[in-house]
Structure formats: structure tokens, C-alpha cells
Design an enzyme around this catalytic site. Structure first.
Site, PDB file in Angstrom:
ATOM      1  CD  GLU A  77      72.071   0.864  58.887  1.00 23.74           C
ATOM      2  OE1 GLU A  77      70.924   1.249  58.625  1.00 23.74           O
ATOM      3  OE2 GLU A  77      72.914   1.599  59.418  1.00 23.74           O
ATOM      4  CG  ASP A  78      68.324   2.995  56.536  1.00 27.38           C
ATOM      5  OD1 ASP A  78      69.501   2.706  56.820  1.00 27.38           O
ATOM      6  OD2 ASP A  78      67.841   4.121  56.761  1.00 27.38           O
ATOM      7  CG  ASP A 110      75.800   7.046  51.523  1.00 25.43           C
ATOM      8  OD1 ASP A 110      76.164   6.811  50.373  1.00 25.43           O
ATOM      9  OD2 ASP A 110      75.582   8.197  51.941  1.00 25.43           O
ATOM     10  CG  ASP A 114      65.466  10.639  57.985  1.00 26.55           C
ATOM     11  OD1 ASP A 114      66.326   9.764  57.760  1.00 26.55           O
ATOM     12  OD2 ASP A 114      65.719  11.699  58.573  1.00 26.55           O
TER      13      ASP A 114
END
Ligand code: IMP
Ligand code: MG
Length: 185
Positions: free
Chosen positions: A108-109, A112, A168
Site C-alpha cells: 500500500e502507499d 490512514d 494523488d
């Protein structure tokens, strides 16, 4: 390309606060993660699953730092705010390979709230992999709603909204080679 001209590409409509993680810092950490993961999975064959689109850049850099045999696949998901706010995850592109018996590393980036990763982990664990672990470049523990074990974390980050290196804002800025914070106006 200099940072100044890179900033210029961002346009005037949004304000970039500051570079939070520069290219060199990211590269060094990704290389360290590559060594750790290669050591942990020595003798096993890995299926690396990158989550599109955010983790695309990180996944591509990470696999080139791994020194073990691996397969690479991607899943594409979208999260949208449902009534009530927690958001639902929809699978837009599923894996092309079967995973029973495979050692799966989900990439995953950023984790959160953890809802996306939590959804994906339960989806994949129902398919009986030999093992399932989660690797995220960024971890924002402050806003976590779903507890989940993160096996590999690149950096812990604070609440500020981040763009670049795959992350993004409205599908832009994924191409920036660094990670910057952004003022959401
Ligand atoms: P979670 O389900 O709340 O953990 O959300 C994870 C997903 O939200 C990530 O895969 C990102 O696509 C997106 N996301 C969370 N924080 C940021 C951010 O600061 N910038 C860009 N995308 C983010
Ligand atoms: Mg994402």
C-alpha cells in the site's frame, strides 16, 4: 529536474507546503525495506500485490530492491464515502493469479484509517494464502479506525495531506518523485 521547476508543474491552483520526504530519503528507505523483506522471505517465493493506483510507484521501486524470486500482480480498488462516512471499498480489478498456498505481500502507499487495507486483508485471507503480510510506505496511525498488523512500514507521517510518489490529489501529482504536504483549500 529541479524542485523549482517541478513545483511549477503543479500549477497555481494548489499550494504545496513543503517536501516531507525527498527522493533520496525515499530511495534509501525502500532499499532497506527490500533487504528486510528479502531476508524474511528467503527460501520462499513471494507474490507481491500492489494496490493501484497509489502504490504503483512504491511497488515498482520495492520489487527492484528484492533479491528473492517473486511474482507481481496488482489490484485496483476505489473507496467512496458512503452515507455515514466510513466509506466502502469496491474492487475494480482483481488478481490474475490464484493465491492458495502463496506467500502474499500486500503493498500500500499509505494506511490512514486502515479501512482499505483491512478490507483487502480480509478479502485475500479468505482465499487461503500460505501467508499474508502488509507493507506500506506510509503509516498515519493517528487516524486509524481499523486495527491491523503492519509488517513493514516505510515512514510514519502526521495528519497533513500528502501528494507525490503515487499519492494523488484528485488523481494528480502521482508522478512527483518526492512526497510533499499540501494545503487543501
Ligand atoms: P484508508 O482506508 O483510510 O487507510 O485510506 C488509504 C487510502 O487513502 C490510501 O491508499 C490513499 O489512496 C488514500 N489517502 C490517505 N491519505 C492520503 C494522503 O495524505 N494523500 C493522498 N491519498 C491519501
Ligand atoms: Mg490508494
Amino acid at each position: 529536474m529541479s524542485l523549482v521547476s517541478t513545483y511549477h508543474r503543479l500549477g497555481a491552483d494548489h499550494v504545496v507546503n513543503e517536501v516531507v520526504l525527498d527522493e533520496g530519503t525515499i530511495r534509501t528507505r525502500v532499499a532497506q525495506l527490500g533487504v528486510t523483506i528479502s531476508t524474511d522471505y528467503a527460501g520462499r517465493e513471494l507474490l507481491v500485490v500492489g494496490i493501484l493506483k497509489g502504490a504503483l510507484v512504491f511497488t515498482c521501486d520495492l520489487v527492484r530492491e528484492l533479491q528473492i524470486p517473486l511474482h507481481l500482480d496488482f489490484m485496483a480498488i476505489s473507496r467512496y464515502a458512503a452515507q455515514g462516512g466510513t466509506g466502502k471499498v469496491r474492487v475494480l480489478k482483481d488478481l490474475e493469479v490464484d493465491i492458495p498456498g502463496k506467500h502474499v505481500l500486500l503493498v500500500e502507499d499509505i494506511v490512514d484509517t486502515g479501512l482499505t487495507a483491512n478490507y483487502l486483508c480480509s478479502l485475500l485471507s479468505r482465499r487461503n494464502p500460505a501467508s499474508l503480510a502488509l507493507c506500506t510506505l506510509l503509516d498515519r496511525p493517528e487516524l486509524r479506525l481499523a486495527e491491523l498488523p503492519l509488517s513493514y512500514v516505510g515512514f510514519q507521517v502526521s495528519r497533513e495531506f500528502l501528494i507525490g510518489y503515487g499519492l494523488d490529489y484528485q488523481d494528480r501529482y502521482r508522478d512527483l518523485p518526492f512526497i510533499a504536504s499540501m494545503n487543501l483549500t
